[in-house]
Design a protein around this motif. Structure first.
Motif, PDB file in Angstrom:
ATOM      1  N   GLU A 184      24.241  95.106  -3.356  1.00 19.46           N
ATOM      2  CA  GLU A 184      24.872  94.012  -2.608  1.00 19.46           C
ATOM      3  C   GLU A 184      23.929  92.827  -2.460  1.00 19.46           C
ATOM      4  O   GLU A 184      24.363  91.669  -2.504  1.00 19.46           O
ATOM      5  CB  GLU A 184      25.313  94.519  -1.235  1.00 19.46           C
ATOM      6  CG  GLU A 184      26.532  95.422  -1.269  1.00 19.46           C
ATOM      7  CD  GLU A 184      27.146  95.593   0.103  1.00 19.46           C
ATOM      8  OE1 GLU A 184      27.698  94.615   0.643  1.00 19.46           O
ATOM      9  OE2 GLU A 184      27.068  96.707   0.639  1.00 19.46           O
ATOM     10  N   ALA A 185      22.620  93.103  -2.278  1.00 20.57           N
ATOM     11  CA  ALA A 185      21.648  92.009  -2.163  1.00 20.57           C
ATOM     12  C   ALA A 185      21.604  91.197  -3.448  1.00 20.57           C
ATOM     13  O   ALA A 185      21.533  89.965  -3.423  1.00 20.57           O
ATOM     14  CB  ALA A 185      20.267  92.576  -1.837  1.00 20.57           C
ATOM     15  N   ILE A 186      21.654  91.879  -4.592  1.00 21.33           N
ATOM     16  CA  ILE A 186      21.668  91.184  -5.883  1.00 21.33           C
ATOM     17  C   ILE A 186      22.899  90.283  -5.974  1.00 21.33           C
ATOM     18  O   ILE A 186      22.816  89.123  -6.391  1.00 21.33           O
ATOM     19  CB  ILE A 186      21.662  92.208  -7.030  1.00 21.33           C
ATOM     20  CG1 ILE A 186      20.339  92.971  -7.045  1.00 21.33           C
ATOM     21  CG2 ILE A 186      21.916  91.536  -8.373  1.00 21.33           C
ATOM     22  CD1 ILE A 186      20.374  94.241  -7.863  1.00 21.33           C
ATOM     23  N   HIS A 187      24.039  90.826  -5.559  1.00 23.58           N
ATOM     24  CA  HIS A 187      25.287  90.055  -5.614  1.00 23.58           C
ATOM     25  C   HIS A 187      25.227  88.835  -4.687  1.00 23.58           C
ATOM     26  O   HIS A 187      25.581  87.717  -5.081  1.00 23.58           O
ATOM     27  CB  HIS A 187      26.448  90.971  -5.224  1.00 23.58           C
ATOM     28  CG  HIS A 187      27.771  90.277  -5.153  1.00 23.58           C
ATOM     29  ND1 HIS A 187      28.487  89.901  -6.268  1.00 23.58           N
ATOM     30  CD2 HIS A 187      28.517  89.868  -4.082  1.00 23.58           C
ATOM     31  CE1 HIS A 187      29.611  89.307  -5.900  1.00 23.58           C
ATOM     32  NE2 HIS A 187      29.646  89.271  -4.581  1.00 23.58           N
ATOM     33  N   ARG A 188      24.747  89.042  -3.464  1.00 23.79           N
ATOM     34  CA  ARG A 188      24.745  87.975  -2.466  1.00 23.79           C
ATOM     35  C   ARG A 188      23.694  86.908  -2.755  1.00 23.79           C
ATOM     36  O   ARG A 188      23.838  85.750  -2.358  1.00 23.79           O
ATOM     37  CB  ARG A 188      24.528  88.565  -1.079  1.00 23.79           C
ATOM     38  CG  ARG A 188      25.728  89.375  -0.600  1.00 23.79           C
ATOM     39  CD  ARG A 188      25.400  90.325   0.537  1.00 23.79           C
ATOM     40  NE  ARG A 188      24.918  89.624   1.708  1.00 23.79           N
ATOM     41  CZ  ARG A 188      24.478  90.237   2.806  1.00 23.79           C
ATOM     42  NH1 ARG A 188      24.458  91.563   2.859  1.00 23.79           N
ATOM     43  NH2 ARG A 188      24.052  89.545   3.821  1.00 23.79           N
ATOM     44  N   GLN A 189      22.628  87.285  -3.475  1.00 23.90           N
ATOM     45  CA  GLN A 189      21.586  86.323  -3.804  1.00 23.90           C
ATOM     46  C   GLN A 189      21.955  85.483  -5.015  1.00 23.90           C
ATOM     47  O   GLN A 189      21.398  84.400  -5.216  1.00 23.90           O
ATOM     48  CB  GLN A 189      20.268  87.068  -4.059  1.00 23.90           C
ATOM     49  CG  GLN A 189      19.066  86.198  -4.354  1.00 23.90           C
ATOM     50  CD  GLN A 189      18.610  85.378  -3.151  1.00 23.90           C
ATOM     51  OE1 GLN A 189      19.044  85.615  -2.026  1.00 23.90           O
ATOM     52  NE2 GLN A 189      17.752  84.398  -3.383  1.00 23.90           N
ATOM     53  N   GLY A 190      22.903  85.939  -5.827  1.00 28.05           N
ATOM     54  CA  GLY A 190      23.227  85.272  -7.080  1.00 28.05           C
ATOM     55  C   GLY A 190      24.400  84.310  -6.997  1.00 28.05           C
ATOM     56  O   GLY A 190      25.021  84.138  -5.937  1.00 28.05           O
ATOM     57  N   PRO A 191      24.748  83.690  -8.110  1.00 34.08           N
ATOM     58  CA  PRO A 191      25.818  82.688  -8.132  1.00 34.08           C
ATOM     59  C   PRO A 191      27.218  83.289  -7.994  1.00 34.08           C
ATOM     60  O   PRO A 191      28.181  82.541  -7.827  1.00 34.08           O
ATOM     61  CB  PRO A 191      25.645  82.023  -9.504  1.00 34.08           C
ATOM     62  CG  PRO A 191      24.968  83.057 -10.349  1.00 34.08           C
ATOM     63  CD  PRO A 191      24.084  83.819  -9.425  1.00 34.08           C
ATOM     64  N   ARG A 192      27.359  84.616  -8.064  1.00 37.87           N
ATOM     65  CA  ARG A 192      28.669  85.256  -7.940  1.00 37.87           C
ATOM     66  C   ARG A 192      28.973  85.678  -6.499  1.00 37.87           C
ATOM     67  O   ARG A 192      29.902  86.449  -6.256  1.00 37.87           O
ATOM     68  CB  ARG A 192      28.731  86.486  -8.858  1.00 37.87           C
ATOM     69  CG  ARG A 192      28.593  86.158 -10.335  1.00 37.87           C
ATOM     70  CD  ARG A 192      28.435  87.414 -11.186  1.00 37.87           C
ATOM     71  NE  ARG A 192      28.321  87.083 -12.601  1.00 37.87           N
ATOM     72  CZ  ARG A 192      29.298  87.210 -13.489  1.00 37.87           C
ATOM     73  NH1 ARG A 192      30.476  87.692 -13.100  1.00 37.87           N
ATOM     74  NH2 ARG A 192      29.118  86.868 -14.734  1.00 37.87           N
ATOM     75  N   ARG A 193      28.184  85.206  -5.558  1.00 35.68           N
ATOM     76  CA  ARG A 193      28.288  85.696  -4.187  1.00 35.68           C
ATOM     77  C   ARG A 193      29.682  85.515  -3.572  1.00 35.68           C
ATOM     78  O   ARG A 193      30.070  86.277  -2.685  1.00 35.68           O
ATOM     79  CB  ARG A 193      27.237  85.018  -3.321  1.00 35.68           C
ATOM     80  CG  ARG A 193      27.405  83.527  -3.140  1.00 35.68           C
ATOM     81  CD  ARG A 193      26.314  82.942  -2.246  1.00 35.68           C
ATOM     82  NE  ARG A 193      25.016  83.051  -2.857  1.00 35.68           N
ATOM     83  CZ  ARG A 193      24.474  82.126  -3.660  1.00 35.68           C
ATOM     84  NH1 ARG A 193      25.187  81.023  -3.964  1.00 35.68           N
ATOM     85  NH2 ARG A 193      23.293  82.276  -4.174  1.00 35.68           N
ATOM     86  N   GLU A 194      30.428  84.481  -4.017  1.00 41.45           N
ATOM     87  CA  GLU A 194      31.759  84.244  -3.460  1.00 41.45           C
ATOM     88  C   GLU A 194      32.832  85.063  -4.170  1.00 41.45           C
ATOM     89  O   GLU A 194      33.977  85.102  -3.733  1.00 41.45           O
ATOM     90  CB  GLU A 194      32.110  82.757  -3.561  1.00 41.45           C
ATOM     91  CG  GLU A 194      31.128  81.828  -2.840  1.00 41.45           C
ATOM     92  CD  GLU A 194      31.051  82.114  -1.344  1.00 41.45           C
ATOM     93  OE1 GLU A 194      32.081  82.547  -0.776  1.00 41.45           O
ATOM     94  OE2 GLU A 194      29.968  81.942  -0.762  1.00 41.45           O
TER      95      GLU A 194
END
Length: 470
Positions: A184-194
């Motif tokens: 989840e941290a990888i997802h939230r830190q990246g450009p796909r977070r939304e």
């Protein structure tokens, strides 16, 4: 990509001197602006703080020291160089105590101004770099993670670097180390977070249903498939698909997953139509993936396709400095949730928590703290409140006082005469511990090192003795 030239703000009430100083810097790679009053200087600082400011302390509308203090109070990233007249050196020294980088005494030539500003800008650059490094290394919370240890700082930096990429990430670590938190941290830190984050635990799904869970199915594909269903791959389109415990996937499905990873397209169960999606793959396992490959339980080509950016999460026993940070976080959260008054851990409890080896990692620590909060009352968590197996590390002290130990009941005369030099073992141990602590001026970790025992052992024994004397 070209760097923006450093900006310089000249604050000088004399128009002639403003033009002279600007001329001195005309050949330098700077963006130079000049203002006449303190009010104009404050407005310029508010709009866009310059990298450096050349500041005359004598201004028509305010004392230049007020502007200097404003820079310090607002923690602006601006190096301030003071302009002072002859005989005002003491004032300039006061300014440096307030945070000015340097001062120049009038009159000065172009070379002196350029060298001073060049040094000020380099100092400001290094200061900004240091702040950035400290911010990176001082994080104790990061997208759901809690931990300030070096091991976790390394994890945070890998996520920072990899999050913006589409490269597949392979997370390994023991159960309970936070692999889904990492995904989840990888997802939230990246450009796909939304976009969607879809997590699928391959170990919790029956093998005959796993293909449908990942790719979906069409109506009538199998008994019970009453309607079309979008699988995790379709749900994650545009976002991140996290496959946890991927080692539990059977070899036939691994083949289909490999094709999906390579092409970005798949077929739903029972369908002949290819569907294309855009997903970022993150997978995880608590096993050694190379051993699984060697044992023939995991496809080697799939392993190398997924194992692009590895992240190994450290076990909690390797993050000893984080244990109390996590425990306090859980204690506050569970106390609020249960309406309890717990606020802290007793020193002996904290020592026990730090020194336990935590085979279940963060998840086990979380469960232990919840158990304590639910089953006990108070403001302080005492060692006796800890559940097994931590409670098994407690040592029950002798109940008699050390000066007047309990006398045994009258019995038959002993067959041997006691040696006056022989003392009860518990008393010998206590005297040795107390001598070591006194020798180390009360420093228990140092005393423990001399005695070659863990500091938590001394904390527990001291608390046990105090309880016995009470």
């Amino acid at each position: 990509m070209e760097q923006t030239p450093p900006s310089i703000l000249i604050v000088e009430d004399s128009q002639v001197l403003r033009e002279v100083y600007s001329g001195y810097l005309a050949t330098e790679p700077y963006r130079v602006a000049a203002v006449e009053t303190g009010a104009e200087a404050l407005a310029a600082l508010a709009r866009h703080p310059p990298h450096a400011m050349l500041l005359d302390l004598r201004l028509p509308d305010m004392d230049g020291m007020e502007i200097l203090r404003h820079v310090g109070a607002q923690r602006l990233p601006t190096a301030v160089v003071i302009i002072t007249g002859h005989g005002s050196v003491d004032l300039a020294v006061d300014a440096m105590r307030e945070g000015a980088f340097d001062f120049i005494e009038k009159p000065f030539n172009a070379r002196r101004l350029r060298v001073t500003l060049r040094n000020a800008l380099e100092r400001q650059r290094l200061s900004s770099l240091l702040d950035s490094i400290q911010e990176t290394f001082d994080r104790d919370r990061y997208h759901g993670f809690i931990g300030a240890s070096l091991a976790m700082q390394a994890v945070y930096r890998v996520i920072d670097s990899a999050a913006a990429s589409k490269a597949t990430i392979f997370i390994t670590g023991e159960s309970g180390t936070g692999k889904e938190v990492c995904a989840e941290a990888i997802h939230r830190q990246g450009p796909r977070r939304e976009a969607p984050f879809v997590a699928l635990n391959c170990g919790a799904i029956p093998h005959d249903l796993m293909e449908s869970e990942i790719f979906g199915h069409v109506r009538g594909a199998f008994t019970g498939a009453a309607r079309d269903r979008v699988g995790a791959a379709g749900q994650a389109d545009g976002g991140t698909l996290f496959l946890d415990e991927i080692g539990e996937m059977d070899l036939d499905l691994q083949t289909k997953l490999l094709r999906f990873v390579q092409t970005g397209s798949f077929q739903r169960v029972g369908s002949t139509r290819q569907e294309a999606v855009d997903v970022r793959f993150v997978c995880a396992t608590n096993r050694d993936p190379l051993k699984e490959v060697a044992a023939g339980r995991f496809r080697e080509d799939l392993y190398y396709r997924l194992h692009v950016i590895p992240i190994e999460l450290p076990p909690l026993r390797a993050r000893q400095d984080d244990i109390l940070l996590l425990a306090e976080h859980f204690l506050q959260g569970f106390a609020a949730e249960e309406g309890k008054a717990f606020q802290r851990f007793a020193p002996a409890t904290a020592a026990l928590l730090r020194d336990y080896h935590w085979p279940g990692n963060v998840r086990q620590l979380q469960n232990v703290i919840r158990n304590v909060v639910v089953l006990h009352q108070g403001e302080t968590v005492d060692p006796e409140m800890l559940p097994p197996p931590l409670s098994e590390h407690l040592i029950t002290p002798p109940r008699a006082t050390p000066t007047e130990p309990a006398q045994p009941a009258p019995a038959a005369a002993p067959t041997t005469t006691p040696d006056p030099g022989i003392q009860p073992l518990w008393r010998v141990e206590r005297e040795a511990i107390e001598r070591a602590i006194a020798h180390c001026d009360g420093n228990i970790p140092r005393a423990a090192a001399l005695l070659e025992v863990n500091p938590s052992t001394l904390y527990r024994k001291r608390q046990a003795w105090q309880s016995g004397e009470g």
